[in-house]
Design a protein around this motif. Structure first.
Motif, PDB file in Angstrom:
ATOM      1  N   HIS A  85       1.657  -9.485 -60.199  1.00  0.00           N
ATOM      2  CA  HIS A  85       1.327 -10.263 -61.395  1.00  0.00           C
ATOM      3  C   HIS A  85      -0.086  -9.903 -61.892  1.00  0.00           C
ATOM      4  N   GLY A  86      -1.042  -9.894 -60.974  1.00  0.00           N
ATOM      5  CA  GLY A  86      -2.413  -9.556 -61.339  1.00  0.00           C
ATOM      6  C   GLY A  86      -2.541  -8.142 -61.865  1.00  0.00           C
ATOM      7  N   MET A  87      -1.836  -7.220 -61.240  1.00  0.00           N
ATOM      8  CA  MET A  87      -1.883  -5.826 -61.682  1.00  0.00           C
ATOM      9  C   MET A  87      -1.304  -5.684 -63.087  1.00  0.00           C
ATOM     10  N   LEU A  88      -0.233  -6.399 -63.377  1.00  0.00           N
ATOM     11  CA  LEU A  88       0.333  -6.349 -64.730  1.00  0.00           C
ATOM     12  C   LEU A  88      -0.657  -6.892 -65.754  1.00  0.00           C
ATOM     13  N   HIS A  89      -1.420  -7.910 -65.380  1.00  0.00           N
ATOM     14  CA  HIS A  89      -2.480  -8.386 -66.280  1.00  0.00           C
ATOM     15  C   HIS A  89      -3.491  -7.270 -66.561  1.00  0.00           C
ATOM     16  N   LEU A  90      -3.842  -6.504 -65.538  1.00  0.00           N
ATOM     17  CA  LEU A  90      -4.787  -5.405 -65.745  1.00  0.00           C
ATOM     18  C   LEU A  90      -4.242  -4.360 -66.710  1.00  0.00           C
ATOM     19  N   LEU A  91      -2.924  -4.267 -66.770  1.00  0.00           N
ATOM     20  CA  LEU A  91      -2.280  -3.307 -67.671  1.00  0.00           C
ATOM     21  C   LEU A  91      -2.022  -3.885 -69.059  1.00  0.00           C
ATOM     22  N   GLY A  92      -2.459  -5.121 -69.290  1.00  0.00           N
ATOM     23  CA  GLY A  92      -2.348  -5.700 -70.627  1.00  0.00           C
ATOM     24  C   GLY A  92      -1.220  -6.685 -70.828  1.00  0.00           C
ATOM     25  N   TYR A  93      -0.441  -6.947 -69.788  1.00  0.00           N
ATOM     26  CA  TYR A  93       0.643  -7.924 -69.903  1.00  0.00           C
ATOM     27  C   TYR A  93       0.074  -9.332 -69.755  1.00  0.00           C
ATOM     28  N   ALA A 143      -9.510 -24.388 -58.283  1.00  0.00           N
ATOM     29  CA  ALA A 143      -8.907 -23.220 -57.633  1.00  0.00           C
ATOM     30  C   ALA A 143      -7.610 -22.843 -58.338  1.00  0.00           C
ATOM     31  N   THR A 144      -7.306 -21.574 -58.280  1.00  0.00           N
ATOM     32  CA  THR A 144      -6.049 -21.032 -58.780  1.00  0.00           C
ATOM     33  C   THR A 144      -5.613 -19.951 -57.796  1.00  0.00           C
ATOM     34  N   ASN A 145      -4.415 -19.438 -57.940  1.00  0.00           N
ATOM     35  CA  ASN A 145      -3.929 -18.466 -56.968  1.00  0.00           C
ATOM     36  C   ASN A 145      -4.509 -17.065 -57.168  1.00  0.00           C
ATOM     37  N   VAL A 146      -4.518 -16.593 -58.419  1.00  0.00           N
ATOM     38  CA  VAL A 146      -4.967 -15.229 -58.685  1.00  0.00           C
ATOM     39  C   VAL A 146      -5.653 -15.172 -60.042  1.00  0.00           C
ATOM     40  N   LEU A 147      -6.691 -14.349 -60.126  1.00  0.00           N
ATOM     41  CA  LEU A 147      -7.393 -14.076 -61.378  1.00  0.00           C
ATOM     42  C   LEU A 147      -7.483 -12.569 -61.556  1.00  0.00           C
ATOM     43  N   SER A 148      -7.483 -12.142 -62.809  1.00  0.00           N
ATOM     44  CA  SER A 148      -7.584 -10.714 -63.108  1.00  0.00           C
ATOM     45  C   SER A 148      -8.604 -10.483 -64.214  1.00  0.00           C
ATOM     46  N   TRP A 149      -9.341  -9.379 -64.082  1.00  0.00           N
ATOM     47  CA  TRP A 149     -10.307  -8.958 -65.088  1.00  0.00           C
ATOM     48  C   TRP A 149     -10.011  -7.515 -65.458  1.00  0.00           C
ATOM     49  N   PRO A 150      -9.294  -7.295 -66.564  1.00  0.00           N
ATOM     50  CA  PRO A 150      -9.007  -5.916 -66.983  1.00  0.00           C
ATOM     51  C   PRO A 150     -10.288  -5.162 -67.333  1.00  0.00           C
ATOM     52  N   GLY A 151     -10.295  -3.876 -67.044  1.00  0.00           N
ATOM     53  CA  GLY A 151     -11.424  -3.033 -67.387  1.00  0.00           C
ATOM     54  C   GLY A 151     -11.604  -2.912 -68.884  1.00  0.00           C
ATOM     55  N   GLU A 152     -10.514  -3.008 -69.611  1.00  0.00           N
ATOM     56  CA  GLU A 152     -10.566  -3.012 -71.072  1.00  0.00           C
ATOM     57  C   GLU A 152      -9.339  -3.743 -71.606  1.00  0.00           C
ATOM     58  N   GLU A 153      -9.423  -4.178 -72.835  1.00  0.00           N
ATOM     59  CA  GLU A 153      -8.324  -4.915 -73.466  1.00  0.00           C
ATOM     60  C   GLU A 153      -7.176  -3.956 -73.772  1.00  0.00           C
TER      61      GLU A 153
END
Length: 164
Positions: A127-135, A64-74
């Motif tokens: 944090h997850g949303m920033l991952h979606l934006l490429g951070y 388990a982890t707290n949050v995961l993100s899958w960006p729609g594109e790199e």
């Protein structure tokens, strides 16, 4: 932004995941100058068993982890410490991606760190949303940039520095 919240674990309903998601994602959009009417994302509130399954499937880490993100594109920046290019509202990248967040891990981390549960969840959604934006936070320079943005965004929401 169109935020589609899926609550696989009913405890997220009581915790107010939909409102927390709307607030966190809107704050990221505002900070980054994104038009919230253009982009879409999905937030899935699940339990530790489900996120461990996803973590194993997508990251070869079966815990388990707290949050995961899958960006729609790199969207990652070309060099460490640089900002990624923001998505083009007129382009094909309208769907920013998906975020999954685990209830038990969030409860445990908030208690261990002496943090308010809703503030902790808000931080993880930002944090997850920033991952979606490429951070990202793989390299030190990238981590410093991402953490600075998180602190700025959370500050605008009246929340304290989660790293302090």
């Amino acid at each position: 932004m169109a935020v589609d919240v899926i609550e696989e674990d009913a405890r997220w309903t009581e915790a107010g995941l939909e409102a927390l998601s709307d607030r966190a994602i809107a704050a990221v959009e505002a900070h980054m100058g994104l038009d919230g009417e253009v982009f879409e994302t999905v937030v899935m509130g699940c339990d530790d068993a489900r996120i461990a399954e996803l973590n194993g499937e997508f990251r070869a880490k079966g815990q388990a982890t707290n949050v995961l993100s899958w960006p729609g594109e790199e969207r990652a920046a070309e060099s460490p410490g640089a900002s990624p290019a923001l998505p083009d509202p007129d382009g094909a990248d309208i769907e920013l991606g998906d975020i999954a967040i685990a209830y038990e891990t969030c409860v445990r981390e908030a208690a261990e760190q002496g943090k308010d549960f809703q503030a902790h969840v808000t931080h993880l959604l930002v944090h997850g949303m920033l991952h979606l934006l490429g951070y990202d936070h793989i390299h030190d320079k990238d981590a410093a940039l991402m953490e600075r943005l998180e602190v700025e965004i959370l500050g605008k929401l009246g929340l304290s520095d989660p790293y302090g």
